[in-house]
Motif scaffolding. Structure first.
Motif, mmCIF file in Angstrom:
data_model
loop_
_atom_site.group_PDB
_atom_site.id
_atom_site.type_symbol
_atom_site.label_atom_id
_atom_site.label_comp_id
_atom_site.label_asym_id
_atom_site.label_seq_id
_atom_site.Cartn_x
_atom_site.Cartn_y
_atom_site.Cartn_z
ATOM 1 N N THR A 114 0.853 -1.185 0.000
ATOM 2 C CA THR A 114 0.000 0.000 0.000
ATOM 3 C C THR A 114 0.890 1.236 0.000
ATOM 4 O OG1 THR A 114 -1.766 -1.144 1.153
ATOM 5 C CG2 THR A 114 -1.793 1.258 1.243
ATOM 6 N N VAL A 115 0.757 2.022 -1.068
ATOM 7 C CA VAL A 115 1.574 3.223 -1.211
ATOM 8 C C VAL A 115 0.654 4.438 -1.129
ATOM 9 C CG1 VAL A 115 3.177 4.493 -2.691
ATOM 10 C CG2 VAL A 115 3.197 1.985 -2.699
ATOM 11 N N THR A 116 0.998 5.371 -0.243
ATOM 12 C CA THR A 116 0.184 6.574 -0.109
ATOM 13 C C THR A 116 0.947 7.780 -0.647
ATOM 14 O OG1 THR A 116 -0.937 5.663 1.826
ATOM 15 C CG2 THR A 116 -1.081 8.045 1.512
ATOM 16 N N LEU A 117 0.322 8.456 -1.596
ATOM 17 C CA LEU A 117 0.894 9.692 -2.142
ATOM 18 C C LEU A 117 0.237 10.844 -1.393
ATOM 19 C CD1 LEU A 117 0.472 8.751 -5.922
ATOM 20 C CD2 LEU A 117 2.524 8.457 -4.536
ATOM 21 N N VAL A 118 1.040 11.688 -0.788
ATOM 22 C CA VAL A 118 0.494 12.723 0.093
ATOM 23 C C VAL A 118 0.762 14.113 -0.472
ATOM 24 C CG1 VAL A 118 0.528 13.692 2.432
ATOM 25 C CG2 VAL A 118 0.938 11.249 2.086
ATOM 26 N N GLY A 119 -0.275 14.947 -0.497
ATOM 27 C CA GLY A 119 -0.053 16.356 -0.814
ATOM 28 C C GLY A 119 -0.884 16.866 -1.968
ATOM 29 N N ASP A 120 -0.249 17.654 -2.820
ATOM 30 C CA ASP A 120 -0.917 18.332 -3.925
ATOM 31 C C ASP A 120 -1.041 17.386 -5.120
ATOM 32 O OD1 ASP A 120 -1.800 19.916 -5.969
ATOM 33 O OD2 ASP A 120 -0.303 21.496 -5.702
ATOM 34 N N ILE A 121 -2.061 16.539 -5.097
ATOM 35 C CA ILE A 121 -2.249 15.558 -6.173
ATOM 36 C C ILE A 121 -2.676 16.284 -7.455
ATOM 37 C CG2 ILE A 121 -3.420 13.413 -6.833
ATOM 38 C CD1 ILE A 121 -1.788 13.192 -4.215
ATOM 39 N N LEU A 122 -3.507 17.329 -7.285
ATOM 40 C CA LEU A 122 -4.065 18.060 -8.431
ATOM 41 C C LEU A 122 -2.972 18.565 -9.372
ATOM 42 C CD1 LEU A 122 -6.585 19.399 -9.787
ATOM 43 C CD2 LEU A 122 -6.224 21.347 -8.288
ATOM 44 N N HIS A 123 -1.922 19.145 -8.827
ATOM 45 C CA HIS A 123 -0.899 19.762 -9.665
ATOM 46 C C HIS A 123 0.356 18.905 -9.802
ATOM 47 C CE1 HIS A 123 -3.258 23.267 -8.081
ATOM 48 N NE2 HIS A 123 -3.278 23.520 -9.376
ATOM 49 N N ARG A 139 1.100 26.380 7.755
ATOM 50 C CA ARG A 139 1.076 25.782 9.084
ATOM 51 C C ARG A 139 -0.064 24.775 9.203
ATOM 52 N NH1 ARG A 139 0.711 29.632 14.288
ATOM 53 N NH2 ARG A 139 -1.405 29.846 13.487
ATOM 54 N N GLU A 140 -1.237 25.177 8.672
ATOM 55 C CA GLU A 140 -2.373 24.252 8.740
ATOM 56 C C GLU A 140 -2.111 23.011 7.877
ATOM 57 O OE1 GLU A 140 -6.188 25.474 9.565
ATOM 58 O OE2 GLU A 140 -7.184 24.315 7.981
ATOM 59 N N TYR A 141 -1.486 23.223 6.730
ATOM 60 C CA TYR A 141 -1.158 22.070 5.881
ATOM 61 C C TYR A 141 -0.259 21.098 6.637
ATOM 62 C CZ TYR A 141 0.555 19.065 2.255
ATOM 63 O OH TYR A 141 0.866 17.944 1.548
ATOM 64 N N ALA A 142 0.828 21.637 7.226
ATOM 65 C CA ALA A 142 1.795 20.792 7.924
ATOM 66 C C ALA A 142 1.128 20.062 9.093
ATOM 67 C CB ALA A 142 2.961 21.641 8.417
ATOM 68 N N HIS A 143 0.180 20.739 9.724
ATOM 69 C CA HIS A 143 -0.525 20.147 10.860
ATOM 70 C C HIS A 143 -1.269 18.873 10.447
ATOM 71 C CE1 HIS A 143 -2.756 19.934 14.606
ATOM 72 N NE2 HIS A 143 -3.892 19.923 13.935
ATOM 73 N N LEU A 175 4.685 14.479 -1.541
ATOM 74 C CA LEU A 175 4.856 15.382 -2.686
ATOM 75 C C LEU A 175 5.168 16.783 -2.194
ATOM 76 C CD1 LEU A 175 1.769 14.127 -4.676
ATOM 77 C CD2 LEU A 175 4.155 13.417 -4.974
ATOM 78 N N ARG A 176 5.914 17.466 -2.988
ATOM 79 C CA ARG A 176 6.327 18.818 -2.628
ATOM 80 C C ARG A 176 5.139 19.776 -2.715
ATOM 81 N NH1 ARG A 176 10.235 22.690 -2.783
ATOM 82 N NH2 ARG A 176 9.865 24.425 -4.193
ATOM 83 N N ILE A 177 5.014 20.607 -1.700
ATOM 84 C CA ILE A 177 4.001 21.669 -1.751
ATOM 85 C C ILE A 177 4.640 22.891 -2.383
ATOM 86 C CG2 ILE A 177 2.846 23.381 -0.275
ATOM 87 C CD1 ILE A 177 1.205 20.899 -0.661
ATOM 88 N N GLN A 178 3.974 23.391 -3.416
ATOM 89 C CA GLN A 178 4.532 24.571 -4.071
ATOM 90 C C GLN A 178 3.914 25.807 -3.435
ATOM 91 O OE1 GLN A 178 3.636 22.798 -7.866
ATOM 92 N NE2 GLN A 178 5.745 23.110 -8.512
ATOM 93 N N PHE A 179 4.778 26.596 -2.830
ATOM 94 C CA PHE A 179 4.294 27.732 -2.050
ATOM 95 C C PHE A 179 3.475 28.706 -2.895
ATOM 96 C CE2 PHE A 179 7.834 26.373 0.638
ATOM 97 C CZ PHE A 179 7.164 26.241 1.832
ATOM 98 N N GLU A 180 3.827 28.836 -4.178
ATOM 99 C CA GLU A 180 3.120 29.808 -5.001
ATOM 100 C C GLU A 180 1.641 29.449 -5.174
ATOM 101 O OE1 GLU A 180 5.772 28.088 -5.812
ATOM 102 O OE2 GLU A 180 5.587 27.107 -7.762
ATOM 103 N N ARG A 181 1.321 28.150 -5.041
ATOM 104 C CA ARG A 181 -0.078 27.729 -5.170
ATOM 105 C C ARG A 181 -0.928 28.253 -4.016
ATOM 106 N NH1 ARG A 181 0.375 25.573 -9.920
ATOM 107 N NH2 ARG A 181 1.599 23.684 -10.171
ATOM 108 N N GLN A 182 -0.279 28.518 -2.917
ATOM 109 C CA GLN A 182 -1.003 28.887 -1.717
ATOM 110 C C GLN A 182 -1.852 30.132 -1.934
ATOM 111 O OE1 GLN A 182 0.154 30.432 1.860
ATOM 112 N NE2 GLN A 182 -1.728 29.458 2.454
#
Lengths: 426, 324
Positions: free
Chosen positions: B166-175, B246-250, B230-237
């Protein structure tokens, strides 16, 4: 005095609910009527096995003159219209400069007369420069020949401006054509938002972007009593909303394009920019609803939404390419494939959506073969099989999503005011 | 069964555009070839010569340091000559179309073109326009096949097989192009895939790609064998996808506390460059479960394998053409 007799064709005239074999007599650029007694005339045209109908009218095309003559001119655009079976087109005001004043509208008419192909009826801009902020001189545009009003591909985003446009045009009994989508919901979008946008990683344009604007416009049409025309409807929900509005007596009409009837968002898998259109190609369930809307009269007309772009403008990365496809020369065969062959519409219904209904919507004394009408006549060979080849188009542009399709049916002769303006080469 | 290898273990693709179009056998072929290169490197054979005399062009229309460096080194390890072409921004701003640039590179004699571009489908269109082998090094938010291959290679190295994991991909799947390529590769090799992220960053109908969706990392932690952050791209924020970093990391950050609640042998991957303290805390990034640096090492052999297999196929096609 000069007479023309079109003999033995299947005459289809939705304005009189006629669909029967007969002879059509024309005199001095006008229709005399169906006349099975007369057998001689100055000009005889044999139409055995052909469909003889009022000249087709495309109420939504963009020619790029003035401003972008590399994409299309009124000369090349009207030649393409004739080859597609059209005798009249209504042309969007989104040239550069915009048709937002009387002189600009008169220029379109002048170029149309010079080209001497088919009739062009200009739409005037709703707002100056199609910028959405200040009403254009609508009354004077009408004096210059404008038959309806639109900001073309720019939706009239400001509800107050849209309200005033519907109110103001009401006194001239003209329609406001609006492209219904909420700009901020489709910002940077490339295609329909759904499974294939997920698969391809292309930015999606949700159906709600259209439905919200359709809802707003219907509410404003109800409020003002103005005449609203919704351009290029593409979703099931839009069809439902328009159906309800019509039942309430709101003055609304709607159009659909052949590509929204024949193609789905799955086509984007080719990454071919000819499939990048606005509104985007949707899914089969939306197509089914659009066909239902055509059948029950919710959708009044079929238009090409002809959007020519020179090759170099379409040969770019998908997110840089402008939206739009050309459609004048493929409208009829694609409608036959999508609507007649599967028996969704009868010929009488299809010809109505392509002639009588658009004529009424634009306020033109055309689209009919009744006695005294302008002798704008299209003769269609419904059985001829041919392959769409963009390189043979009269249009200057090649951005068609239908290149290479084998289709059935095409215009074999087109008459404008009784004059043969187009004849299909053998 | 003597003929098995001819159908099942032969590379026949001219381009590497994505993992969507590859079979499980083809993916395995690349992984096995990469393993072979890794074994050779461990034995001291770092410089090989199968691509001697050929030209590999790196055509990067988007900024990249690690992928480009990795491809360059891979090409050099195989003795190809390399051209680096970097153009930031769109082709329009340069006044030359993307395709004209590519034709220029082709005219310089490139045999393989490695292309990174901001628009989905750009490598696919390139493959239609030019007569060279095209390797997709990332096309917008569509695919990034070599990244997914190196992720999968790294997991296979740890676990022997992907089957049943079972592999979980975490984060910004959309982009994420990394997510899309991973989904294709992992599901083809028999892994169960969960995509996990805030509901604004899960693309519509993603389940139809054969994955499960979760909006809670904590809920899926216990059943997960392998987590790819997956890397979160700050510009998307700025586009209001989530309220704050902070909420994302939480909710979605991998930290020491979550490692405690994860499986004992959980494998932590991150395609990088990582934002320490956002997707992953430093203790996890540098901890025993992390294989982040193995991924970088493996990226090199994966790219060598891809260049090598495409080169072989090119040779084969040339021979066929010559004899025909």
């Amino acid at each position: 005095m000069s007479t023309t007799l079109i003999r033995g064709g299947r005459i289809i005239d939705p304005s009189q609910q006629i669909d029967r074999v007969g002879n059509l007599l024309l005199r001095d650029g006008r229709v005399v009527g169906i006349d099975d007694a007369t057998t001689v005339a100055d000009q005889l045209i044999e139409a055995l096995g052909m469909i003889v109908c009022p000249g087709l009218i495309d109420a939504h095309v963009s020619f790029r003159e003035p401003g972008d003559e590399k994409d299309e001119t009124i000369e090349s655009g009207t030649a393409a219209a004739l080859a597609g079976g059209m005798t009249s087109v209504a042309c969007m005001p989104d040239s550069t400069p915009v048709v937002d004043n009387r002189a600009a509208a008169e220029f379109v008419k002048l170029q149309c007369d010079r080209a001497a192909h088919c009739n062009v009826f200009p739409l005037g801009a709703v707002t100056k420069g199609n910028a959405g902020t200040e009403l254009a001189e609508i009354g004077q545009l009408i004096e210059g020949g404008a038959v309806a009003f639109s900001d073309a591909t720019n939706p009239i985003a400001n509800a107050e401006i849209m309200r005033r446009a519907l109110e103001y045009t009401r006194m001239f009994n003209r329609r406001v054509f609006n492209q219904p989508h909420v700009p901020e919901l489709i910002d940077k979008g490339v295609m329909h938002e759904g499974f294939f946008s997920t698969l391809l990683g292309l930015r999606g344009m949700p159906v709600a972007a259209e439905e919200i604007m359709v809802g707003r416009d219907l509410a404003l049409a109800e409020l003002t009593g103005g005449r609203l025309h919704l351009m290029t409807i593409s979703t099931a929900e839009s069809v439902e909303r328009i159906q309800r509005a019509k039942a309430k007596g709101i003055h609304v009409t709607a159009e659909v394009t052949p590509h929204h009837l024949a193609l789905t968002d799955a086509e984007l898998q080719s990454f071919d920019s000819s499939f990048k259109v606005s509104p985007p190609l949707r899914t089969q369930n939306h197509i089914n609803a659009l066909i239902g809307g055509l059948r029950d009269g919710t959708i009044d007309i079929i238009c090409s939404d002809h959007q020519p772009y020179a090759q170099e403008k379409k040969d770019l990365e998908l997110d840089l390419v402008p939206f739009g496809a050309i459609g004048l020369e493929t409208l009829l065969p694609v409608c036959i494939k999508a609507l007649i062959e599967p028996e969704h519409l009868t010929w009488l219904q299809l010809i109505d959506k392509l002639s009588w209904a658009p004529a009424k919507l634009l306020g033109l004394q055309k689209g009919t073969l009744s006695t005294g009408a302008d002798a704008d006549v299209t003769i269609i060979d419904p059985n001829i099989e041919w392959t769409i080849d963009a390189d043979k188009f009269a249009s200057k542009s090649r951005n068609t999503p239908f290149n290479g399709w084998t289709v059935r049916g095409r215009a074999s002769m087109v008459m404008v005011n009784g004059q043969v303006r187009y004849q299909l080469a053998d | 069964m003597a003929n098995m290898e001819s159908s099942a273990s032969k590379w026949t693709k001219k381009h590497l555009l994505g993992l969507e179009g590859l079979s499980a056998e083809e993916i395995t072929l690349i992984l096995d070839q990469a393993a072979e290169f890794k074994r050779l490197a461990a034995a001291g054979e770092t410089k090989l010569s199968p691509l001697a005399g050929t030209v590999v062009a790196n055509l990067f229309f988007e900024n990249s340091t690690r992928t480009k460096t990795s491809f360059s080194l891979a090409a050099k390890r195989l003795s190809a000559d390399t051209i680096d072409f970097t153009a930031s921004g769109s082709s329009l701003s340069k006044g030359e179309t993307f395709f004209d640039t590519a034709r220029n590179i082709e005219a310089m004699g490139a045999n393989q073109v490695v292309v990174r571009h901001g628009t989905p489908g750009a490598p696919h269109l390139l493959a239609k326009h030019v007569d060279v082998a095209v390797l997709n090094a990332g096309d917008g938010t569509h695919e990034h096949p070599t990244q997914a291959l190196l992720d999968i290679f790294t997991v296979r190295e740890q676990r022997g097989s992907l089957e049943g994991l079972t592999v979980t991909l975490v984060g910004d799947i959309l982009h994420s192009r990394v997510a899309r390529s991973n989904i294709w590769g992992l599901t083809k090799l028999g892994a169960d895939v969960i995509v996990c992220g805030p509901s604004t960053l899960i693309p519509p109908e993603v389940e139809r790609l054969g994955v499960r969706v979760s909006n809670s990392l904590d809920e899926v932690l216990a059943e997960t064998d392998c987590i790819n952050l997956l890397r979160i791209q700050f510009e998307r924020q700025r586009n209001a996808y989530f309220p704050s970093i902070r909420e994302y990391a939480h909710f979605f950050g991998m930290n020491g506390d979550r490692i405690q609640r994860a499986k004992d042998d959980v494998v932590i991957l991150a395609p990088g460059p990582i934002n320490r303290g956002v997707e992953i805390t430093p203790d996890v990034a540098d901890g025993s479960h992390s294989v982040i640096l193995d991924q970088v090492t493996n990226g090199l052999v994966i790219r060598m394998a891809c260049l090598y297999l495409l080169h072989q196929r090119q040779q084969e096609l040339a021979t066929q053409e010559a004899t025909a």
